[in-house]
Design an enzyme around this catalytic site. Structure first.
Site, PDB file in Angstrom:
ATOM      1  CG  ASP A  13      -0.492   0.170   2.483  1.00  0.00           C
ATOM      2  OD1 ASP A  13       0.814  -0.329   2.652  1.00  0.00           O
ATOM      3  OD2 ASP A  13      -1.189   0.476   3.447  1.00  0.00           O
ATOM      4  CG  ASP A  18       3.941  -0.549   2.194  1.00  0.00           C
ATOM      5  OD1 ASP A  18       3.832   0.188   2.826  1.00  0.00           O
ATOM      6  OD2 ASP A  18       3.185  -1.710   1.995  1.00  0.00           O
ATOM      7  CG  ASP A  42       0.426   4.373   5.447  1.00  0.00           C
ATOM      8  OD1 ASP A  42       0.098   5.686   5.137  1.00  0.00           O
ATOM      9  OD2 ASP A  42       1.119   3.941   5.987  1.00  0.00           O
ATOM     10  CD1 TRP A  81       1.437   9.931   8.415  1.00  0.00           C
ATOM     11  CD2 TRP A  81       0.359   7.964   9.007  1.00  0.00           C
ATOM     12  NE1 TRP A  81       1.439   9.717   9.863  1.00  0.00           N
ATOM     13  CE2 TRP A  81       0.914   8.473  10.265  1.00  0.00           C
ATOM     14  CE3 TRP A  81      -0.125   6.797   8.960  1.00  0.00           C
ATOM     15  CZ2 TRP A  81       0.768   7.893  11.430  1.00  0.00           C
ATOM     16  CZ3 TRP A  81      -0.494   6.069  10.022  1.00  0.00           C
ATOM     17  CH2 TRP A  81      -0.171   6.765  11.446  1.00  0.00           C
ATOM     18  CB  THR A 139       3.625  -5.076   3.007  1.00  0.00           C
ATOM     19  OG1 THR A 139       3.237  -4.351   1.800  1.00  0.00           O
ATOM     20  CG2 THR A 139       4.434  -6.114   2.971  1.00  0.00           C
ATOM     21  CG  ASN A 187      -1.103  -2.590   7.317  1.00  0.00           C
ATOM     22  OD1 ASN A 187      -1.024  -1.378   6.847  1.00  0.00           O
ATOM     23  ND2 ASN A 187       0.099  -3.468   7.191  1.00  0.00           N
ATOM     24  CD1 TRP A 260       5.510  -1.547  12.010  1.00  0.00           C
ATOM     25  CD2 TRP A 260       5.800  -0.034  10.504  1.00  0.00           C
ATOM     26  NE1 TRP A 260       5.320  -0.543  12.760  1.00  0.00           N
ATOM     27  CE2 TRP A 260       5.645   0.590  11.765  1.00  0.00           C
ATOM     28  CE3 TRP A 260       6.103   1.167   9.355  1.00  0.00           C
ATOM     29  CZ2 TRP A 260       5.548   1.956  11.899  1.00  0.00           C
ATOM     30  CZ3 TRP A 260       6.113   2.490   9.806  1.00  0.00           C
ATOM     31  CH2 TRP A 260       5.629   2.644  10.841  1.00  0.00           C
ATOM     32  CG  ASP A 261       5.073  -3.023   5.220  1.00  0.00           C
ATOM     33  OD1 ASP A 261       4.328  -3.209   6.141  1.00  0.00           O
ATOM     34  OD2 ASP A 261       4.435  -1.794   4.660  1.00  0.00           O
TER      35      ASP A 261
HETATM   36  O1  AGV Z   1       1.210  -0.191  10.733  1.00  0.00           O
HETATM   37  C1  AGV Z   1       2.198  -0.287  10.100  1.00  0.00           C
HETATM   38  C2  AGV Z   1       1.740  -0.056   8.480  1.00  0.00           C
HETATM   39  C3  AGV Z   1       3.174  -0.865   7.632  1.00  0.00           C
HETATM   40  O2  AGV Z   1       2.443  -1.507   6.634  1.00  0.00           O
HETATM   41  N1  AGV Z   1       1.637   1.147   7.993  1.00  0.00           N
HETATM   42  C4  AGV Z   1       3.009   1.514   7.603  1.00  0.00           C
HETATM   43  C5  AGV Z   1       3.690   0.183   7.045  1.00  0.00           C
HETATM   44  O3  AGV Z   1       3.743   0.318   5.674  1.00  0.00           O
HETATM   45  C6  AGV Z   1       1.068   2.262   8.519  1.00  0.00           C
HETATM   46  C7  AGV Z   1       1.413   2.973   9.628  1.00  0.00           C
HETATM   47  C8  AGV Z   1       1.713   3.114  10.957  1.00  0.00           C
HETATM   48  N2  AGV Z   1       2.385   4.172  11.339  1.00  0.00           N
HETATM   49  C9  AGV Z   1       2.811   4.707  10.450  1.00  0.00           C
HETATM   50  C10 AGV Z   1       2.076   4.316   9.259  1.00  0.00           C
HETATM   51  C11 AGV Z   1       3.671   6.071  10.113  1.00  0.00           C
HETATM   52  N3  AGV Z   1       3.981   6.903  11.157  1.00  0.00           N
HETATM   53  N4  AGV Z   1       3.681   6.655   8.754  1.00  0.00           N
HETATM   54  C12 AGV Z   1       3.179   5.835   7.835  1.00  0.00           C
HETATM   55  N5  AGV Z   1       2.478   4.768   7.755  1.00  0.00           N
HETATM   56 CA    CA Z   2       2.327  -0.790   4.512  1.00  0.00          CA
END
Ligand code: AGV
Ligand code: CA
Length: 326
Positions: A13, A18, A42, A81, A139, A187, A260-261
């Site tokens: 995403d 990712d 995202d 984001w 992801t 997610n 994370w991913d």
């Molecule tokens: O919760 C983690 C997920 C992952 O798949 N996403 C970001 C990663 O691609 C959401 C997310 C959580 N915190 C974020 C996220 C942040 N501070 N900035 C961007 N995305």
């Molecule tokens: Ca992601």
């Protein structure tokens, strides 16, 4: 003929990690990507598709056309984001090579000149067309896989394993929203019903929740070590650049930006980076805990419960260093 190659479909995403995950998967010699979907969660869909197509082309995979997700989750990501891909799309490292022509030569290419199916249909078609079971790496949210299962239940037999970044089992979640109790990870919170649909399938699920990914924050040392390992204009430089763009997250959110991913994608690298437990779980689909993964409920999943950050850094650096042509 027996082959050791793993076929992988990536549904991402468009976040910075990712894209690092996509670059890692493209660098594994024993992994063949059979498809890539972009879920508009995202990210903003158009720039995320554009970045994905550029990365595939630079890696010599312009036969693959990223498939656009057309499903909207219930709980939108913060716009602040989602704009990251707009900046990535203009990075010199992705744009220095001449753009592909739109001539007849390109139209004859497998991926050229033909609009892609929506992501959930592309996923089903690629799985059903594959010569052996496919590993699906998610992801982002699970909306495409869930819709794919609804429309084509027969894809279950064509999927070897689903590797998912999502959830928080025994640690705090990362959703900070009015009316939510903070126990969910983004997610699964974006489309809780989709997660529930995947949990109700019989697919083997391997989950990379915050329990493991909290242990691999993007640090200055990680970026510097990867930069030092990079030759000019290669995969390591791109990932170091993506990770550099994550700085400021802690200052803005009070939480670190983690790999994370990228940790989740490293599952395909076959090294001992995480410790796993088999856990009985269920998905909360409504109320203040929606998107949460709870213990109990009878759905067994394999869960990464801990990660070794040094082993992860070594693995990423050795995989990406020296991978040329960006
Ligand atoms: O919760 C983690 C997920 C992952 O798949 N996403 C970001 C990663 O691609 C959401 C997310 C959580 N915190 C974020 C996220 C942040 N501070 N900035 C961007 N995305
Ligand atoms: Ca992601």
């Amino acid at each position: 003929r027996r082959t050791t190659v793993t076929l992988v479909y990536l549904d991402h995403d468009g976040g910075l990690d990712d894209l690092a995950a996509l670059r890692l998967l493209l660098s594994y010699e024993h992994v063949t990507l059979v498809g890539v979907a972009v879920t508009p969660a995202d990210c903003l869909l158009e720039p995320a598709l554009s970045v994905t197509a550029k990365m595939l082309r630079l890696a010599g995979r312009d036969d693959l056309r990223p498939a656009p997700g057309i499903i909207e989750g219930r709980n939108p990501f913060p716009l602040a984001w989602r704009v990251d891909c707009l900046r990535v799309d203009r990075l010199p490292i992705l744009n220095a090579a001449p753009a592909p022509g739109r001539g007849a030569r390109d139209a004859r290419r497998p991926g050229g000149g033909r609009p892609s199916l929506p992501a959930h249909k592309d996923l089903a078609r690629k799985v059903l067309a594959a010569p052996e079971p496919v590993t699906v790496v998610c992801t982002g949210p699970l909306s495409n896989l869930a819709r794919g299962l609804d429309e084509h239940p027969e894809i279950e037999a064509g999927i070897r394993e689903v590797v998912i970044m999502g959830g928080a089992v025994d640690v705090a979640g990362n959703v900070d929203r009015p009316g939510h109790d903070g126990s969910a990870e983004w997610n699964l919170y974006w489309d809780p019903d989709a997660a529930d649909r995947v949990w109700r399938s019989t697919l083997p699920v391997t989950l990379y929740p915050l329990d493991a990914t909290d242990l691999v924050p993007v640090t200055s040392d990680l970026v510097d070590d990867l930069t030092r390992a990079a030759g000019p204009s290669d995969a390591a430089e791109l990932v170091a650049t993506l990770w550099a763009m994550t700085f400021g997250t802690w200052e803005c959110t009070g939480l670190p930006y983690c790999c994370w991913d990228t940790l989740t994608a490293s599952h395909l690298g076959g090294e001992d980076i995480c410790r796993f437990e088999t856990i009985d779980t269920a998905i909360v689909t409504s109320g203040p805990s929606q998107g949460r993964v709870v213990r109990g409920g009878g759905r067994t999943v394999k869960v990464a419960v801990a990660a070794d950050p040094d082993a992860f850094a070594r693995h990423v650096i050795s995989t990406l260093a020296g991978v040329g042509a960006r």
